[in-house]
Motif scaffolding. Structure first.
Motif, PDB file in Angstrom:
ATOM      1  N   LEU A  29      42.290 -11.456 -51.939  1.00  0.00           N
ATOM      2  CA  LEU A  29      43.326 -11.345 -53.292  1.00  0.00           C
ATOM      3  C   LEU A  29      42.440 -12.043 -54.297  1.00  0.00           C
ATOM      4  O   LEU A  29      42.505 -11.818 -55.189  1.00  0.00           O
ATOM      5  CB  LEU A  29      44.904 -10.772 -53.433  1.00  0.00           C
ATOM      6  N   ALA A  30      42.651 -13.160 -54.283  1.00  0.00           N
ATOM      7  CA  ALA A  30      42.716 -14.712 -54.994  1.00  0.00           C
ATOM      8  C   ALA A  30      40.980 -14.435 -55.600  1.00  0.00           C
ATOM      9  O   ALA A  30      40.616 -15.463 -56.386  1.00  0.00           O
ATOM     10  CB  ALA A  30      42.412 -15.746 -53.983  1.00  0.00           C
ATOM     11  N   SER A  31      39.975 -13.953 -55.113  1.00  0.00           N
ATOM     12  CA  SER A  31      38.675 -13.917 -55.394  1.00  0.00           C
ATOM     13  C   SER A  31      38.149 -12.699 -56.270  1.00  0.00           C
ATOM     14  O   SER A  31      37.001 -12.195 -56.364  1.00  0.00           O
ATOM     15  CB  SER A  31      37.539 -13.543 -53.808  1.00  0.00           C
ATOM     16  N   GLY A  32      39.661 -12.342 -56.114  1.00  0.00           N
ATOM     17  CA  GLY A  32      39.546 -10.774 -57.036  1.00  0.00           C
ATOM     18  C   GLY A  32      39.293  -9.214 -56.437  1.00  0.00           C
ATOM     19  O   GLY A  32      38.870  -8.545 -57.817  1.00  0.00           O
ATOM     20  N   ARG A  33      39.501  -8.861 -55.074  1.00  0.00           N
ATOM     21  CA  ARG A  33      39.423  -8.159 -54.327  1.00  0.00           C
ATOM     22  C   ARG A  33      40.664  -7.128 -54.800  1.00  0.00           C
ATOM     23  O   ARG A  33      41.616  -7.678 -54.775  1.00  0.00           O
ATOM     24  CB  ARG A  33      38.955  -7.758 -53.373  1.00  0.00           C
ATOM     25  N   SER A  34      40.728  -6.042 -55.595  1.00  0.00           N
ATOM     26  CA  SER A  34      41.402  -4.875 -55.079  1.00  0.00           C
ATOM     27  C   SER A  34      41.513  -4.326 -54.014  1.00  0.00           C
ATOM     28  O   SER A  34      41.606  -4.657 -53.162  1.00  0.00           O
ATOM     29  CB  SER A  34      40.993  -3.585 -55.939  1.00  0.00           C
ATOM     30  N   ILE A  35      43.065  -4.070 -54.032  1.00  0.00           N
ATOM     31  CA  ILE A  35      44.456  -3.680 -51.914  1.00  0.00           C
ATOM     32  C   ILE A  35      43.230  -2.594 -51.653  1.00  0.00           C
ATOM     33  O   ILE A  35      42.797  -2.966 -50.555  1.00  0.00           O
ATOM     34  CB  ILE A  35      45.486  -3.506 -52.520  1.00  0.00           C
ATOM     35  N   LYS A  36      42.580  -1.899 -52.727  1.00  0.00           N
ATOM     36  CA  LYS A  36      41.541  -1.086 -51.401  1.00  0.00           C
ATOM     37  C   LYS A  36      41.187  -1.304 -51.134  1.00  0.00           C
ATOM     38  O   LYS A  36      40.268  -1.045 -50.025  1.00  0.00           O
ATOM     39  CB  LYS A  36      41.570   0.278 -53.214  1.00  0.00           C
ATOM     40  N   THR A  53      49.346  -0.830 -46.182  1.00  0.00           N
ATOM     41  CA  THR A  53      49.813  -2.487 -45.175  1.00  0.00           C
ATOM     42  C   THR A  53      49.260  -3.879 -46.279  1.00  0.00           C
ATOM     43  O   THR A  53      49.608  -4.465 -46.039  1.00  0.00           O
ATOM     44  CB  THR A  53      48.557  -2.540 -44.264  1.00  0.00           C
ATOM     45  N   VAL A  54      47.848  -3.606 -46.952  1.00  0.00           N
ATOM     46  CA  VAL A  54      47.113  -4.504 -47.715  1.00  0.00           C
ATOM     47  C   VAL A  54      48.802  -4.972 -48.414  1.00  0.00           C
ATOM     48  O   VAL A  54      49.272  -6.039 -48.677  1.00  0.00           O
ATOM     49  CB  VAL A  54      46.123  -4.440 -48.205  1.00  0.00           C
ATOM     50  N   ALA A  55      49.012  -3.950 -49.114  1.00  0.00           N
ATOM     51  CA  ALA A  55      50.442  -4.415 -50.128  1.00  0.00           C
ATOM     52  C   ALA A  55      51.475  -5.122 -49.579  1.00  0.00           C
ATOM     53  O   ALA A  55      52.369  -5.814 -49.986  1.00  0.00           O
ATOM     54  CB  ALA A  55      50.961  -3.082 -51.033  1.00  0.00           C
ATOM     55  N   THR A  56      51.651  -4.662 -48.274  1.00  0.00           N
ATOM     56  CA  THR A  56      52.801  -5.568 -48.075  1.00  0.00           C
ATOM     57  C   THR A  56      52.310  -7.109 -47.646  1.00  0.00           C
ATOM     58  O   THR A  56      53.232  -7.071 -47.648  1.00  0.00           O
ATOM     59  CB  THR A  56      53.095  -4.680 -46.540  1.00  0.00           C
ATOM     60  N   TYR A  57      51.255  -6.634 -47.317  1.00  0.00           N
ATOM     61  CA  TYR A  57      50.689  -8.431 -46.759  1.00  0.00           C
ATOM     62  C   TYR A  57      50.747  -9.191 -48.047  1.00  0.00           C
ATOM     63  O   TYR A  57      50.886 -10.586 -47.975  1.00  0.00           O
ATOM     64  CB  TYR A  57      48.698  -8.490 -45.997  1.00  0.00           C
ATOM     65  N   ARG A  58      50.578  -8.139 -48.801  1.00  0.00           N
ATOM     66  CA  ARG A  58      50.550  -8.795 -49.967  1.00  0.00           C
ATOM     67  C   ARG A  58      51.489  -9.527 -50.644  1.00  0.00           C
ATOM     68  O   ARG A  58      52.315 -10.761 -51.164  1.00  0.00           O
ATOM     69  CB  ARG A  58      49.834  -8.327 -51.997  1.00  0.00           C
ATOM     70  N   LEU A  70      55.434 -17.252 -55.025  1.00  0.00           N
ATOM     71  CA  LEU A  70      55.013 -16.628 -55.957  1.00  0.00           C
ATOM     72  C   LEU A  70      55.494 -15.405 -56.605  1.00  0.00           C
ATOM     73  O   LEU A  70      55.640 -14.029 -55.766  1.00  0.00           O
ATOM     74  CB  LEU A  70      53.440 -16.875 -55.964  1.00  0.00           C
ATOM     75  N   GLY A  71      55.291 -14.972 -57.945  1.00  0.00           N
ATOM     76  CA  GLY A  71      55.273 -13.512 -58.670  1.00  0.00           C
ATOM     77  C   GLY A  71      54.849 -12.689 -58.433  1.00  0.00           C
ATOM     78  O   GLY A  71      54.982 -11.361 -58.473  1.00  0.00           O
ATOM     79  N   THR A  72      52.787 -13.166 -58.886  1.00  0.00           N
ATOM     80  CA  THR A  72      52.172 -11.986 -59.217  1.00  0.00           C
ATOM     81  C   THR A  72      50.755 -12.579 -58.028  1.00  0.00           C
ATOM     82  O   THR A  72      50.727 -13.689 -57.658  1.00  0.00           O
ATOM     83  CB  THR A  72      51.786 -11.502 -60.937  1.00  0.00           C
ATOM     84  N   THR A  73      49.917 -11.428 -58.534  1.00  0.00           N
ATOM     85  CA  THR A  73      48.258 -11.673 -58.255  1.00  0.00           C
ATOM     86  C   THR A  73      47.521 -12.957 -59.187  1.00  0.00           C
ATOM     87  O   THR A  73      47.130 -13.841 -58.537  1.00  0.00           O
ATOM     88  CB  THR A  73      47.504 -10.516 -58.307  1.00  0.00           C
ATOM     89  N   ALA A  74      48.433 -13.001 -60.419  1.00  0.00           N
ATOM     90  CA  ALA A  74      47.683 -13.813 -60.911  1.00  0.00           C
ATOM     91  C   ALA A  74      48.106 -15.605 -60.581  1.00  0.00           C
ATOM     92  O   ALA A  74      47.512 -16.612 -60.249  1.00  0.00           O
ATOM     93  CB  ALA A  74      47.643 -14.072 -62.606  1.00  0.00           C
ATOM     94  N   GLU A  75      49.037 -15.623 -60.357  1.00  0.00           N
ATOM     95  CA  GLU A  75      49.540 -17.077 -59.661  1.00  0.00           C
ATOM     96  C   GLU A  75      48.946 -17.667 -58.568  1.00  0.00           C
ATOM     97  O   GLU A  75      48.851 -18.196 -58.301  1.00  0.00           O
ATOM     98  CB  GLU A  75      51.150 -16.849 -59.369  1.00  0.00           C
ATOM     99  N   ILE A  76      48.855 -15.617 -57.946  1.00  0.00           N
ATOM    100  CA  ILE A  76      47.688 -15.810 -56.231  1.00  0.00           C
ATOM    101  C   ILE A  76      46.190 -16.392 -56.533  1.00  0.00           C
ATOM    102  O   ILE A  76      46.373 -18.125 -56.296  1.00  0.00           O
ATOM    103  CB  ILE A  76      47.687 -14.441 -55.287  1.00  0.00           C
ATOM    104  N   VAL A  77      45.902 -16.224 -57.272  1.00  0.00           N
ATOM    105  CA  VAL A  77      44.584 -16.897 -57.826  1.00  0.00           C
ATOM    106  C   VAL A  77      44.838 -18.417 -58.108  1.00  0.00           C
ATOM    107  O   VAL A  77      44.097 -18.845 -57.608  1.00  0.00           O
ATOM    108  CB  VAL A  77      44.157 -16.458 -58.831  1.00  0.00           C
TER     109      VAL A  77
END
Length: 181
Positions: free
Chosen positions: A131-138, A150-155, A164-171
């Motif tokens: 996710l931090a490298s910019g890959r999509s859930i798909k 399943t990936v969305a659940t892991y996220r 954290l609250g967003t993917t941007a915060e994960i990055v």
């Protein structure tokens, strides 16, 4: 004895059908995670010594690989002499760490507490890095042979565990903790 395997399943079959002293393992396999495979290899009656040779930087996976049973961890850009030294050392029953990995391990000893991402499961950590490298859930689902749900659940679990609250915060978290380049 030398052999080659192109998947985790093939590697396990080879280890079960022959005497294997040393396995050189990449963490990125087409059918499963190298970290999971390391754990499976350790459960074999006569587990081989494992040298992880991968493109992933030491900061990302070395400690997890060593905890999972690897006897050495090297990046693919390592000098050939270092690879030979690592194979010889682990074949003799030892462990091999590079000087930069030794520094990383030593720094971890003096750290007052474990970083929040260290509490993630191996699969959650893989999803975090992707996710931090910019890959999509798909895309992540395809790479890890999981469903997008399943990936969305892991996220969601990652966001919760890291506060954290967003993917941007994960990055941002991954950059701040040097989990991605």
């Amino acid at each position: 004895v030398t052999a080659e395997a192109s998947s985790g399943a093939e590697l396990l079959e080879t280890v079960r059908s022959r005497t294997v002293d040393v396995v050189m393992l990449d963490l990125s396999l087409p059918d499963r995670s190298g970290l999971e495979l390391l754990k499976d290899l350790q459960r074999e009656p006569k587990p081989p010594a494992v040298v992880v040779l991968t493109m992933h930087p030491e900061e990302q996976y070395a400690v997890r690989a060593l905890r999972a049973g690897a006897a050495a961890y090297l990046e693919k850009g390592s000098a050939p002499e270092e690879l030979v030294a690592a194979v010889r050392k682990v074949a003799a029953g030892g462990r091999y760490v590079t000087s930069s990995l030794a520094e990383l391990l030593a720094a971890g000893l003096s750290a007052p507490s474990e970083a929040p991402h260290e509490a993630l499961s191996d699969r959650e950590y893989q999803v975090l890095c992707r996710l931090a490298s910019g890959r999509s859930i798909k895309d992540i689902a395809g790479e890890l042979f999981l469903s997008p749900t399943t990936v969305a659940t892991y996220r969601s679990r990652i966001l919760e565990k890291l506060g954290l609250g967003t993917t941007a915060e994960i990055v941002r978290y991954a950059v701040d903790h040097r989990l991605i380049e």
